[in-house]
Design an enzyme around this catalytic site. Structure first.
Site, PDB file in Angstrom:
ATOM      1  N   ILE A  28       0.812  -1.212   0.000  1.00 57.62           N
ATOM      2  CA  ILE A  28       0.000   0.000   0.000  1.00 57.62           C
ATOM      3  C   ILE A  28       0.856   1.278   0.000  1.00 57.62           C
ATOM      4  CG2 ILE A  28      -0.258  -0.038   2.531  1.00 57.62           C
ATOM      5  CD1 ILE A  28      -2.805   1.281  -0.030  1.00 57.62           C
ATOM      6  N   SER A  49      12.144   0.125   7.669  1.00 56.24           N
ATOM      7  CA  SER A  49      11.816  -1.283   7.460  1.00 56.24           C
ATOM      8  C   SER A  49      12.479  -2.068   8.585  1.00 56.24           C
ATOM      9  CB  SER A  49      12.373  -1.736   6.101  1.00 56.24           C
ATOM     10  OG  SER A  49      12.351  -3.139   5.997  1.00 56.24           O
ATOM     11  N   LEU A  87       1.594  -1.347   8.565  1.00 55.93           N
ATOM     12  CA  LEU A  87       2.098  -2.645   9.023  1.00 55.93           C
ATOM     13  C   LEU A  87       0.932  -3.624   9.123  1.00 55.93           C
ATOM     14  CD1 LEU A  87       4.334  -1.229  11.917  1.00 55.93           C
ATOM     15  CD2 LEU A  87       5.019  -1.775   9.555  1.00 55.93           C
ATOM     16  N   HIS A  92      -0.794  -2.183  14.474  1.00 58.38           N
ATOM     17  CA  HIS A  92      -1.286  -0.809  14.265  1.00 58.38           C
ATOM     18  C   HIS A  92      -1.358  -0.020  15.567  1.00 58.38           C
ATOM     19  CE1 HIS A  92      -3.342  -1.784  10.148  1.00 58.38           C
ATOM     20  NE2 HIS A  92      -2.039  -1.897  10.121  1.00 58.38           N
ATOM     21  N   LYS A 110      -6.046   1.083   8.298  1.00 56.49           N
ATOM     22  CA  LYS A 110      -7.196   0.392   8.876  1.00 56.49           C
ATOM     23  C   LYS A 110      -6.874  -1.075   9.031  1.00 56.49           C
ATOM     24  CE  LYS A 110      -8.268  -1.773   5.741  1.00 56.49           C
ATOM     25  NZ  LYS A 110      -7.588  -2.716   4.839  1.00 56.49           N
TER      26      LYS A 110
HETATM   27  N1  LIG Z   1      -6.162   1.901   2.625  1.00 60.30           N
HETATM   28  C1  LIG Z   1      -5.913   1.065   1.651  1.00 60.30           C
HETATM   29  O1  LIG Z   1      -6.222   1.298   0.481  1.00 60.30           O
HETATM   30  C2  LIG Z   1      -5.207  -0.209   1.970  1.00 60.30           C
HETATM   31  C3  LIG Z   1      -4.907  -1.106   0.943  1.00 60.30           C
HETATM   32  C4  LIG Z   1      -4.168  -2.239   1.268  1.00 60.30           C
HETATM   33  C5  LIG Z   1      -3.782  -2.470   2.573  1.00 60.30           C
HETATM   34  N2  LIG Z   1      -4.127  -1.593   3.551  1.00 60.30           N
HETATM   35  C6  LIG Z   1      -3.718  -1.809   4.942  1.00 60.30           C
HETATM   36  O2  LIG Z   1      -2.337  -1.499   5.029  1.00 60.30           O
HETATM   37  C7  LIG Z   1      -1.686  -2.403   5.898  1.00 60.30           C
HETATM   38  C8  LIG Z   1      -0.516  -3.014   5.153  1.00 60.30           C
HETATM   39  O3  LIG Z   1      -1.038  -3.693   4.034  1.00 60.30           O
HETATM   40  P1  LIG Z   1      -0.093  -4.131   2.811  1.00 60.30           P
HETATM   41  O4  LIG Z   1      -0.980  -4.750   1.809  1.00 60.30           O
HETATM   42  O5  LIG Z   1       0.796  -2.995   2.412  1.00 60.30           O
HETATM   43  O6  LIG Z   1       0.758  -5.261   3.555  1.00 60.30           O
HETATM   44  P2  LIG Z   1       2.109  -5.964   3.158  1.00 60.30           P
HETATM   45  O7  LIG Z   1       2.396  -5.761   1.702  1.00 60.30           O
HETATM   46  O8  LIG Z   1       2.027  -7.338   3.697  1.00 60.30           O
HETATM   47  O9  LIG Z   1       3.185  -5.096   3.941  1.00 60.30           O
HETATM   48  C9  LIG Z   1       3.218  -5.028   5.344  1.00 60.30           C
HETATM   49  C10 LIG Z   1       4.566  -4.478   5.764  1.00 60.30           C
HETATM   50  O10 LIG Z   1       4.641  -4.532   7.173  1.00 60.30           O
HETATM   51  C11 LIG Z   1       5.969  -4.803   7.589  1.00 60.30           C
HETATM   52  N3  LIG Z   1       5.938  -5.859   8.601  1.00 60.30           N
HETATM   53  C12 LIG Z   1       6.234  -5.705   9.930  1.00 60.30           C
HETATM   54  N4  LIG Z   1       6.098  -6.839  10.594  1.00 60.30           N
HETATM   55  C13 LIG Z   1       5.684  -7.762   9.718  1.00 60.30           C
HETATM   56  C14 LIG Z   1       5.403  -9.142   9.813  1.00 60.30           C
HETATM   57  N5  LIG Z   1       5.490  -9.791  10.991  1.00 60.30           N
HETATM   58  N6  LIG Z   1       5.022  -9.795   8.704  1.00 60.30           N
HETATM   59  C15 LIG Z   1       4.911  -9.149   7.524  1.00 60.30           C
HETATM   60  N7  LIG Z   1       5.184  -7.835   7.359  1.00 60.30           N
HETATM   61  C16 LIG Z   1       5.572  -7.146   8.439  1.00 60.30           C
HETATM   62  C17 LIG Z   1       6.755  -5.191   6.341  1.00 60.30           C
HETATM   63  O11 LIG Z   1       7.638  -4.128   6.053  1.00 60.30           O
HETATM   64  P3  LIG Z   1       9.212  -4.220   6.425  1.00 60.30           P
HETATM   65  O12 LIG Z   1       9.574  -5.683   6.469  1.00 60.30           O
HETATM   66  O13 LIG Z   1       9.860  -3.484   5.340  1.00 60.30           O
HETATM   67  O14 LIG Z   1       9.353  -3.583   7.759  1.00 60.30           O
HETATM   68  C18 LIG Z   1       5.725  -5.299   5.243  1.00 60.30           C
HETATM   69  O15 LIG Z   1       6.185  -4.793   4.014  1.00 60.30           O
HETATM   70  C19 LIG Z   1      -2.736  -3.426   6.341  1.00 60.30           C
HETATM   71  O16 LIG Z   1      -3.157  -3.114   7.636  1.00 60.30           O
HETATM   72  C20 LIG Z   1      -3.886  -3.241   5.389  1.00 60.30           C
HETATM   73  O17 LIG Z   1      -5.146  -3.403   6.042  1.00 60.30           O
HETATM   74  C21 LIG Z   1      -4.808  -0.472   3.251  1.00 60.30           C
END
Ligand SMILES: NC(=O)c1ccc[n+]([C@@H]2O[C@H](COP(=O)([O-])OP(=O)(O)OC[C@H]3O[C@@H](n4cnc5c(N)ncnc54)[C@H](OP(=O)(O)O)[C@@H]3O)[C@@H](O)[C@H]2O)c1
Length: 345
Positions: A28, A49, A87, A92, A110
């Site tokens: 995101i 990160s 995250l 969160h 969210k």
């Molecule tokens: N508003 C919107 O349009 C929208 C759309 C999609 C998602 N979201 C929300 O945004 C959040 C992130 O979603 P995403 O799709 O970007 O997720 P994602 O691609 O899985 O990325 C999550 C990030 O969190 C970090 N992280 C920290 N601890 C972790 C763990 N134990 N396992 C995996 N990752 C971990 C990682 O970054 P590092 O490893 O680099 O630290 C990872 O890149 C979620 O809460 C989701 O609900 C919102």
């Protein structure tokens, strides 16, 4: 929400930019890189990160000046005013609280909380620090949805009787945190909030009764969910969400004199199809065009204005508690925890 204890807290000098840092490098985040770059008075200064090389590569890719190999290190950067938290769900509230305690304003993805106890922690941190905190429900900022709410309020479809909302997609990777119960996964936490906060915005209040039904997969999380809400005056809502179904996202609002449809309802251009509102009355259908714009930028601009004016953001902790309360009630009604335990045996 209570206004910040010190309305001037955390604001830069007039004319200086609000400097942002991002926690996480997930899917995101590029949308917020885009939005902060395009915003009024925002500047993206840093990304963090868990992995320093990943932070550096991300910073190079997006021309971000500073990269940190831990979230703690970013929060300690004294030049930052605002932190965007992207995250997995279970992180969160903890990182929002830590960011506020470090003196930063917060935009958190969210769901900002996955329990009412976490909502309590957020509210306590907000009172203690006086920082502005917003939940990143970008769709509530989109002109399409603001206009639809206004039209419904003006009686464009008569008395609202039913809200039907759907949000689904087919998840790509079995390792996705959204399939992990330990990371507060599940489709209701991931997608249900969009449906619930639209229904509550249309009703103008919280539901008085909820029913929920979940299909818990081998992952241990709800992978399909249907919910029903009853609002005062017998306004009813039916919601479904899933990440084991083809992509769908729409809201239909049925009134005594017409039907208003939002499709797409949550991901509009530049990240989805063009915005627009359809209203059908009898056999005539009216299409109300809405200019495309970046809803993520609108959410960033709203946070800037809230910080500058010392007022709550559009999606403040009062709104967040309202959404969280209904989602918790739906999960309890569906017996999701008991179903996950049964699936694990
Ligand atoms: N508003 C919107 O349009 C929208 C759309 C999609 C998602 N979201 C929300 O945004 C959040 C992130 O979603 P995403 O799709 O970007 O997720 P994602 O691609 O899985 O990325 C999550 C990030 O969190 C970090 N992280 C920290 N601890 C972790 C763990 N134990 N396992 C995996 N990752 C971990 C990682 O970054 P590092 O490893 O680099 O630290 C990872 O890149 C979620 O809460 C989701 O609900 C919102």
């Amino acid at each position: 929400m209570t206004l910040p204890a010190d309305p001037a807290a955390g604001r830069p000098d007039p004319g200086r930019p609000l400097r942002w840092g991002i926690l996480g490098t997930g899917r995101i985040t590029p949308r917020l890189v885009r939005a902060i770059g395009a915003s009024e008075g925002g500047e993206l200064l840093a990304v963090a990160s868990r992995d320093e090389a990943r932070a550096r590569a991300y910073a190079d890719r997006h021309a971000i000046p500073r990269a940190y190999g831990s979230y703690e290190a970013l929060l300690a950067d004294p030049d930052l005013h605002v932190v965007y938290i992207a995250l997995p769900n279970h992180l969160h509230t903890p990182w929002s609280v830590r960011a506020m305690d470090a003196g930063r304003h917060v935009l958190c993805e969210k769901p900002i909380a996955v329990s009412l106890a976490e909502m309590d922690q957020l509210e306590a941190a907000q009172r203690r620090t006086g920082r502005v905190v917003a939940e990143a429900f970008m769709a509530l900022h989109h002109a399409q949805n603001r206009r639809a709410l206004a039209l419904i309020g003006e009686g464009a479809i008569g008395e609202v009787r039913l809200v039907r909302g759907s949000f689904s997609f087919d998840i790509e990777q079995e390792t996705d945190p959204r399939l992990d119960p330990a990371m507060a996964g599940g489709c209701l936490w991931d997608l249900g909030g969009y449906l619930v906060n639209m229904a509550q915005a249309i009703a103008g209040t919280a539901p008085v009764e909820v029913q929920g039904m979940a299909a818990v997969g081998a992952s241990g999380v709800d992978e399909r969910f249907t919910g029903q809400l009853r609002f005062p005056g017998d306004l009813l809502a039916q919601l479904d969400c899933s990440f084991r179904m083809p992509a769908r996202e729409q809201v239909e609002v049925v009134g005594s004199r017409g039907v208003l449809t939002l499709a797409p309802a949550f991901l509009m251009a530049p990240d989805g199809p063009s915005a627009g509102i359809r209203i059908r009355r009898g056999s005539t259908e009216e299409h109300i065009p809405v200019a495309d714009h970046d809803q993520y930028r609108a959410e960033v601009d709203d946070l800037h204005a809230a910080i500058g004016e010392g007022r709550p953001p559009l999606v403040d902790l009062v709104a967040a508690r309202g959404t969280c309360t209904t989602l918790v009630a739906l999960l309890e009604a569906a017996g999701v925890r008991a179903r996950a335990d049964a699936a694990a045996r």
